[in-house]
Design a protein around this motif. Structure first.
Motif, PDB file in Angstrom:
ATOM      1  N   LEU B  80       0.832  -1.203   0.000  1.00 25.14           N
ATOM      2  CA  LEU B  80       0.000   0.000   0.000  1.00 25.14           C
ATOM      3  C   LEU B  80       0.866   1.253   0.000  1.00 25.14           C
ATOM      4  O   LEU B  80       1.839   1.345   0.742  1.00 25.14           O
ATOM      5  N   GLY B  81       0.511   2.210  -0.855  1.00 22.69           N
ATOM      6  CA  GLY B  81       1.189   3.502  -0.844  1.00 22.69           C
ATOM      7  C   GLY B  81       0.148   4.595  -0.918  1.00 22.69           C
ATOM      8  O   GLY B  81      -0.939   4.371  -1.454  1.00 22.69           O
ATOM      9  N   ARG B  82       0.440   5.770  -0.360  1.00 25.85           N
ATOM     10  CA  ARG B  82      -0.559   6.828  -0.440  1.00 25.85           C
ATOM     11  C   ARG B  82       0.052   8.210  -0.496  1.00 25.85           C
ATOM     12  O   ARG B  82       1.187   8.419  -0.089  1.00 25.85           O
ATOM     13  N   THR B  83      -0.708   9.148  -1.024  1.00 25.70           N
ATOM     14  CA  THR B  83      -0.360  10.563  -0.917  1.00 25.70           C
ATOM     15  C   THR B  83      -1.416  11.231  -0.056  1.00 25.70           C
ATOM     16  O   THR B  83      -2.442  10.631   0.272  1.00 25.70           O
ATOM     17  N   PHE B  84      -1.157  12.477   0.301  1.00 20.06           N
ATOM     18  CA  PHE B  84      -2.075  13.201   1.179  1.00 20.06           C
ATOM     19  C   PHE B  84      -2.655  14.413   0.460  1.00 20.06           C
ATOM     20  O   PHE B  84      -2.026  14.998  -0.409  1.00 20.06           O
ATOM     21  N   GLN B  85      -3.845  14.764   0.902  1.00 20.86           N
ATOM     22  CA  GLN B  85      -4.528  15.923   0.322  1.00 20.86           C
ATOM     23  C   GLN B  85      -3.722  17.193   0.585  1.00 20.86           C
ATOM     24  O   GLN B  85      -3.583  18.045  -0.277  1.00 20.86           O
ATOM     25  N   ILE B  86      -3.210  17.302   1.812  1.00 21.37           N
ATOM     26  CA  ILE B  86      -2.362  18.439   2.177  1.00 21.37           C
ATOM     27  C   ILE B  86      -0.924  17.953   2.132  1.00 21.37           C
ATOM     28  O   ILE B  86      -0.614  16.899   2.699  1.00 21.37           O
ATOM     29  N   ALA B  87      -0.061  18.712   1.459  1.00 14.37           N
ATOM     30  CA  ALA B  87       1.328  18.283   1.260  1.00 14.37           C
ATOM     31  C   ALA B  87       1.917  17.723   2.547  1.00 14.37           C
ATOM     32  O   ALA B  87       1.861  18.344   3.595  1.00 14.37           O
ATOM     33  N   THR B  88       2.448  16.517   2.450  1.00 11.13           N
ATOM     34  CA  THR B  88       3.024  15.825   3.608  1.00 11.13           C
ATOM     35  C   THR B  88       4.429  15.414   3.215  1.00 11.13           C
ATOM     36  O   THR B  88       4.684  14.293   2.835  1.00 11.13           O
ATOM     37  N   LEU B  89       5.329  16.404   3.294  1.00  9.48           N
ATOM     38  CA  LEU B  89       6.689  16.232   2.792  1.00  9.48           C
ATOM     39  C   LEU B  89       7.688  16.559   3.891  1.00  9.48           C
ATOM     40  O   LEU B  89       7.318  16.831   5.021  1.00  9.48           O
ATOM     41  N   PHE B  90       8.971  16.533   3.535  1.00  4.16           N
ATOM     42  CA  PHE B  90      10.032  16.906   4.472  1.00  4.16           C
ATOM     43  C   PHE B  90      10.573  18.268   4.057  1.00  4.16           C
ATOM     44  O   PHE B  90      11.530  18.340   3.283  1.00  4.16           O
ATOM     45  N   PRO B  91       9.978  19.345   4.555  1.00  2.00           N
ATOM     46  CA  PRO B  91      10.273  20.672   4.000  1.00  2.00           C
ATOM     47  C   PRO B  91      11.766  21.032   4.014  1.00  2.00           C
ATOM     48  O   PRO B  91      12.259  21.620   3.066  1.00  2.00           O
TER      49      PRO B  91
END
Ligand SMILES: Nc1ncnc2c1ncn2[C@@H]1O[C@H](COP(=O)(O)OP(=O)(O)OP(=O)(O)O)[C@@H](O)[C@H]1O
Ligand SMILES: [Mg+2]
Lengths: 323, 248
Positions: B80-91
């Motif tokens: 399973l892999g997913r992205t998020f509606q609100i950017a969920t990154l390593f700024p």
């Protein structure tokens, strides 16, 4: 070509940082040759607190977990060697081994309790737990000497020809432990484990979604941080020949926090520099305990206002401005 | 083969039913688009599937295995892999470092403490390949926070792809993007191998319907409609609640 070796929040791998660290170690190595025993004592204290601050930095700066109770581990290490010394156990490895075991066990228990909390709750619960330990040390006269503490601690036997009872011999022991641990921390923060901690600090949710077991990493980081703080506490107990409840106090926890923030959280060198400065300042303003807390408070406010990423951040910006 | 099957899934927040007795299945390789008004429970469905929220009731099976009570990590391990509606990154990490963390998540050395992460050349190489495959290699050394919003949305997708997921959940990957950037994201999804099952939440209906094999419409946590893209476009109930009255 692609060279992704430098992330902003890390002085760990920067060349200037390495150079500064080597210069610092060289200077520390020469202290007993050049300075009197008072200065030597201050320098040893600097290294001890630098270790304490660096251990806090591991969870605060790298794993992103704040704590107002880190003195619990520091004091635990100190009391452990004190009790052994007073019970007649003079072997260095026994004393150090028990101190490490006791502090990591304490950290393992506290870690289970605190890792459910976030943000301000995390500060409160770490503070509360450390106050419990402080309360025990303060209240249990038969075991801990209560507010009188435990005086008359002897430094452990030396290793082969290395005598720890004399000040110079002990100084170099502290130096060796300090250098080895800072080196180990440098390795650690660059390792996959250390980079995962940074990832968790930057975005816990994303790390979870990538399949990392976030909690396990944080838990192990808590235990490592507790263990290193315990070693620092043991060193201070040997250095001073005395342990008291103040070693466990919120004062010590807050001082470590200020050292980390002043120097720069999330860098290897920052907390070391922060600790050196604060200990130096403390020995200048010493005797004025009331004012000392005020001085610490003022430093905290100034740093958060003008250098929120600490002195390491200021240095890094300088370095970038003049390539 | 069924990639995902949920049965009787419910999640209540206090009195609110974010998911209400939802049952559905997704076939392996399918592109399933999820439509629905704001607050319909689309993101909540993704959170429950990925294990970030526990359902009040119901079961979830991934590739035939019941994962209802299992950890996020276990589900990621199953593909399973997913992205998020609100950017969920390593700024504050560079794009390459982010990608290396993403790749490393599936490798045995992820717990190692005594060697530098940079010493694992294979991880680094795979991260660079991944970035190159999605035209982000030019940005590799930049901190993520310095990328444009459109580029950040692409990084979000790339991180989710790093472990070669078999089921990919995309939560509004094109939200807030310009036409050109949206086209880039659409092209990325189109480029994915059919070995990957894709569930896509998207408010850009035209793009969604272009990509979809099948569409489901959620409303108040319930399945309102399910069908081929063209049927959904013509469904008057869907037009009413989603496209706004008068659209159809
Ligand atoms: N953690 C939470 N606590 C309480 N209520 C929540 C929580 N998360 C979501 N909700 C509520 O559940 C409902 C469904 O939310 P959800 O985010 O799944 O909607 P969505 O379909 O993704 O909407 P959008 O199109 O706006 O992203 C909403 O009413 C929302 O307010
Ligand atoms: Mg949503």
């Amino acid at each position: 070509m692609i060279d992704g070796n430098d992330a902003a929040a890390d002085g760990a791998r920067s060349k200037p940082g390495m150079r500064l660290l080597l210069i610092l170690l060289l200077a520390l190595a020469t202290v007993p040759l050049a300075a009197d025993s008072y200065v030597q004592g201050v320098a040893a204290r600097m290294m001890i607190f630098a270790l304490f601050a660096s251990s806090l930095n591991l969870i605060l700066g790298y794993a992103g977990l704040a704590s107002l109770g880190h003195a619990a581990y520091f004091g635990m290490g100190a009391y452990a060697v004190a009790k052994l010394s007073l019970a007649g156990v003079s072997n260095l490895w026994w004393q150090l081994g028990v101190a490490c075991a006791a502090t990591s066990a304490l950290a393992a228990v506290f870690g289970l309790l605190v890792l459910r909390a976030k943000g301000a709750y995390l500060l409160m619960i770490t503070l509360a737990l450390a106050q419990v330990v402080w309360g025990i040390a303060y209240g249990w006269r038969a075991f801990t000497g209560a507010d009188d503490g435990l005086p008359g601690i002897h430094r452990p036997e030396g290793i082969l020809l290395w005598d720890l009872s004399g000040d110079v011999g002990f100084y170099y022991f502290v130096f060796a432990v300090f250098a080895a641990m800072i080196w180990a921390i440098r390795r650690l923060v660059d390792s996959p484990f250390g980079r995962v901690l940074v990832g968790i600090r930057e975005n816990e949710r994303r790390m979870g979604a990538l399949g990392y077991h976030v909690w396990s990493y944080q838990y192990v980081a808590c235990i490592l941080a507790g263990l290193i703080a315990g070693v620092a506490g043991a060193l201070l107990a040997w250095q001073n020949g005395f342990v008291g409840p103040s070693y466990l106090s919120v004062n010590y926890s807050a001082t470590a926090l200020i050292m980390v923030i002043l120097g720069g959280a999330g860098t290897v060198l920052g907390p070391v520099i922060g600790a050196f400065l604060i200990v130096a300042l403390e020995s200048i303003v010493s005797g004025m305990t009331e004012r000392w807390v005020m001085v610490l408070g003022a430093i905290y406010v100034l740093v958060t206002l003008f250098a929120p990423d600490g002195l390491a951040g200021v240095l890094r910006r300088r370095a970038r401005a003049t390539p | 083969m069924t990639a995902l099957e949920v049965t009787g899934l419910s999640l209540q927040f206090g009195g609110l039913c974010a998911l209400d007795d939802l049952s559905m299945a997704v076939e392996a390789g399918e592109r399933l688009v999820i439509l629905g008004p704001n607050g319909a429970g689309k993101t909540t469905l993704f959170n429950v599937i990925s294990g970030m929220q526990r359902p009040t009731r119901g079961r979830i099976a991934l590739f035939g295995q019941d994962v209802t009570g299992t950890s996020v990590a276990r589900r990621v391990g199953l593909g399973l892999g997913r992205t998020f509606q609100i950017a969920t990154l390593f700024p504050r990490l560079t794009v390459l470092e982010s990608a290396m963390l993403a790749v490393q998540a599936g490798e045995p050395h992820r717990f190692v403490m005594h060697r530098a992460m940079g010493a694992y050349a294979g991880t680094r190489r795979r991260a660079i390949e991944l970035l190159a495959a999605w035209q982000l290699d030019a940005k590799a050394d930049q901190e993520t926070r310095h990328l444009s919003y459109g580029e950040q949305r692409r990084v979000e997708l790339v991180l989710a792809l790093a472990r070669r997921p078999r089921l990919l959940l995309l939560d509004e990957p094109a939200a807030g993007l310009s036409g050109e950037e949206t086209a880039a994201v659409e092209a990325m999804v189109r480029q994915l191998s059919r070995d990957v099952t894709v569930m896509l939440i998207e408010h850009d209906v035209d793009m969604a319907l272009r990509l979809a094999d099948r569409v489901i419409v959620l409303q108040q946590g319930r399945l309102l409609a399910s069908g081929e893209p063209e049927d959904i476009r013509r469904d008057p109930r869907v037009a009413e609640i989603y496209f706004g009255a008068g659209h159809a």
